[in-house]
Design a protein around this motif. Structure first.
Motif, PDB file in Angstrom:
ATOM      1  N   ASP A 114       0.840  -1.178   0.000  1.00 29.28           N
ATOM      2  CA  ASP A 114       0.000   0.000   0.000  1.00 29.28           C
ATOM      3  C   ASP A 114       0.878   1.231   0.000  1.00 29.28           C
ATOM      4  OD1 ASP A 114       0.266  -0.516   3.157  1.00 29.28           O
ATOM      5  OD2 ASP A 114      -0.288   1.597   2.825  1.00 29.28           O
ATOM      6  N   PRO A 115       0.462   2.324  -0.598  1.00 25.10           N
ATOM      7  CA  PRO A 115      -0.805   2.370  -1.318  1.00 25.10           C
ATOM      8  C   PRO A 115      -0.708   1.677  -2.682  1.00 25.10           C
ATOM      9  CG  PRO A 115       0.366   4.425  -1.585  1.00 25.10           C
ATOM     10  CD  PRO A 115       1.206   3.583  -0.646  1.00 25.10           C
ATOM     11  N   MET A 141       6.389   3.638   0.428  1.00 23.25           N
ATOM     12  CA  MET A 141       5.539   2.506   0.069  1.00 23.25           C
ATOM     13  C   MET A 141       5.731   1.415   1.105  1.00 23.25           C
ATOM     14  SD  MET A 141       6.595   2.567  -3.905  1.00 23.25           S
ATOM     15  CE  MET A 141       7.841   3.829  -3.776  1.00 23.25           C
ATOM     16  N   ASN A 142       4.664   0.724   1.404  1.00 25.32           N
ATOM     17  CA  ASN A 142       4.698  -0.308   2.431  1.00 25.32           C
ATOM     18  C   ASN A 142       4.354  -1.676   1.855  1.00 25.32           C
ATOM     19  OD1 ASN A 142       5.043   1.578   4.776  1.00 25.32           O
ATOM     20  ND2 ASN A 142       3.094   2.321   3.976  1.00 25.32           N
ATOM     21  N   CYS A 143       4.892  -2.683   2.475  1.00 29.75           N
ATOM     22  CA  CYS A 143       4.689  -4.051   2.020  1.00 29.75           C
ATOM     23  C   CYS A 143       4.489  -4.938   3.239  1.00 29.75           C
ATOM     24  CB  CYS A 143       5.925  -4.499   1.236  1.00 29.75           C
ATOM     25  SG  CYS A 143       6.043  -6.261   0.907  1.00 29.75           S
ATOM     26  N   VAL A 192      15.251   1.346   2.970  1.00 31.67           N
ATOM     27  CA  VAL A 192      14.339   0.230   3.197  1.00 31.67           C
ATOM     28  C   VAL A 192      14.404  -0.176   4.653  1.00 31.67           C
ATOM     29  CG1 VAL A 192      13.970  -2.229   2.738  1.00 31.67           C
ATOM     30  CG2 VAL A 192      14.388  -0.657   0.843  1.00 31.67           C
ATOM     31  N   THR A 193      13.255  -0.421   5.235  1.00 29.58           N
ATOM     32  CA  THR A 193      13.196  -0.958   6.589  1.00 29.58           C
ATOM     33  C   THR A 193      12.490  -2.305   6.559  1.00 29.58           C
ATOM     34  OG1 THR A 193      11.086   0.097   7.098  1.00 29.58           O
ATOM     35  CG2 THR A 193      13.099   1.360   7.575  1.00 29.58           C
ATOM     36  N   LYS A 214       6.434  -7.658  12.654  1.00 30.07           N
ATOM     37  CA  LYS A 214       5.169  -7.226  12.049  1.00 30.07           C
ATOM     38  C   LYS A 214       5.011  -7.752  10.626  1.00 30.07           C
ATOM     39  CE  LYS A 214       4.874  -2.924  14.705  1.00 30.07           C
ATOM     40  NZ  LYS A 214       4.818  -1.434  14.638  1.00 30.07           N
ATOM     41  N   LYS A 215       6.046  -8.434  10.148  1.00 30.15           N
ATOM     42  CA  LYS A 215       6.043  -8.939   8.779  1.00 30.15           C
ATOM     43  C   LYS A 215       5.734  -7.802   7.802  1.00 30.15           C
ATOM     44  CE  LYS A 215       5.113 -13.836   9.527  1.00 30.15           C
ATOM     45  NZ  LYS A 215       5.318 -13.874  10.976  1.00 30.15           N
ATOM     46  N   SER A 216       6.528  -6.763   7.908  1.00 30.07           N
ATOM     47  CA  SER A 216       6.301  -5.636   7.030  1.00 30.07           C
ATOM     48  C   SER A 216       7.616  -4.969   6.664  1.00 30.07           C
ATOM     49  CB  SER A 216       5.368  -4.620   7.698  1.00 30.07           C
ATOM     50  OG  SER A 216       6.009  -4.035   8.818  1.00 30.07           O
ATOM     51  N   SER A 217       7.582  -4.255   5.545  1.00 26.46           N
ATOM     52  CA  SER A 217       8.743  -3.530   5.061  1.00 26.46           C
ATOM     53  C   SER A 217       8.264  -2.228   4.440  1.00 26.46           C
ATOM     54  CB  SER A 217       9.490  -4.355   4.019  1.00 26.46           C
ATOM     55  OG  SER A 217      10.550  -3.615   3.428  1.00 26.46           O
TER      56      SER A 217
END
Lengths: 118, 110
Positions: B7-8, B21-23, B63-64, B69-72
């Motif tokens: 998202d988005p 941007m998030n994943c 990049v993080t 949270k299983k997110s990047s």
């Protein structure tokens, strides 16, 4: 850097035609290559894993008799779409893992093949 | 089904602004990679972050990764019109296979 060459970049052909797409690793060897399909405005879906010297591994729902994969050498994998129909029209992309520790290798992608079946 | 969700789905910004941007993903991973795709072209590898890393930089990219949270997230700073493209995250859970997120379409207006 590592380069993957994919050919042809675009194919337009009649329904019932078989189409071969080539994927070459240009300056490195690839015992494994991957084939993806991408529909417009969608993400990449893995179709199959191409293994040099052995049979390809297909993802669930992908017809192996429809999408023939041959990994003839350490630098070449081919995908043949047999008896293509309009619903097979899509963007097909191959990739090969680059160098690095196993499990941490970036994938190097070809430029893709736009297949349009009339 | 796709492993990742991004998202988005679409992001439109002015040149010079930052884009984030998030994943999110569902299973354990060895690494997470971000790719860029210009319209009708193949994917260009941007950055790989390993599961034991939390942050990585490459030029204007940051990049993080939060494995709890299983997110990047992918941050592009000082965006340029040439950054206009689709951006995908991909997770590698083993055997070299990549599972892609749905992608974010970024438009940078000059």
């Amino acid at each position: 850097g590592a380069v993957v060459s994919q050919h042809p970049s675009r194919v337009i052909c009649k329904s019932g035609t078989s189409v071969k797409i080539e994927c070459r690793s240009l300056d490195f060897q690839a015992t494994t290559m991957f084939w993806y399909r991408q529909f417009p405005k969608q993400s990449l879906m893995l179709m199959a894993t191409s293994n040099e010297g052995s049979k390809a591994t297909y993802e669930q729902g992908v017809e192996k008799d429809k999408f023939l994969i041959n990994h003839a050498s350490l630098t070449l994998s081919t995908l043949t779409v047999t008896s293509a129909h309009p619903e097979d029209s899509s963007f097909y992309i191959c990739s090969a893992p680059g160098t690095g520790p196993v499990g941490n290798q970036p994938q190097h992608f070809g430029d893709g093949t736009r297949l349009s079946i009339l | 089904s796709q492993q990742g969700e991004e998202d988005p789905q679409a992001l439109s910004i002015q040149e010079g602004e930052n884009a984030t941007m998030n994943c999110s993903y569902k299973t354990s991973i060895n690494n997470l990679q971000w790719y860029r795709q210009n319209s009708g072209r193949g994917l260009v590898h941007l950055i790989l972050i390993r599961s034991n890393e939390r942050e990585k930089h490459s030029g204007r990219l940051r990049v993080t990764l939060d494995t709890s949270k299983k997110s990047s997230s992918l941050l592009i700073t000082a965006s340029r019109a040439a950054d206009t493209a689709s951006y995908f995250c991909a997770t590698d859970a083993g055997a070299g296979k990549s599972t892609f997120g749905d992608g974010t379409t970024l438009t940078v207006k000059p």
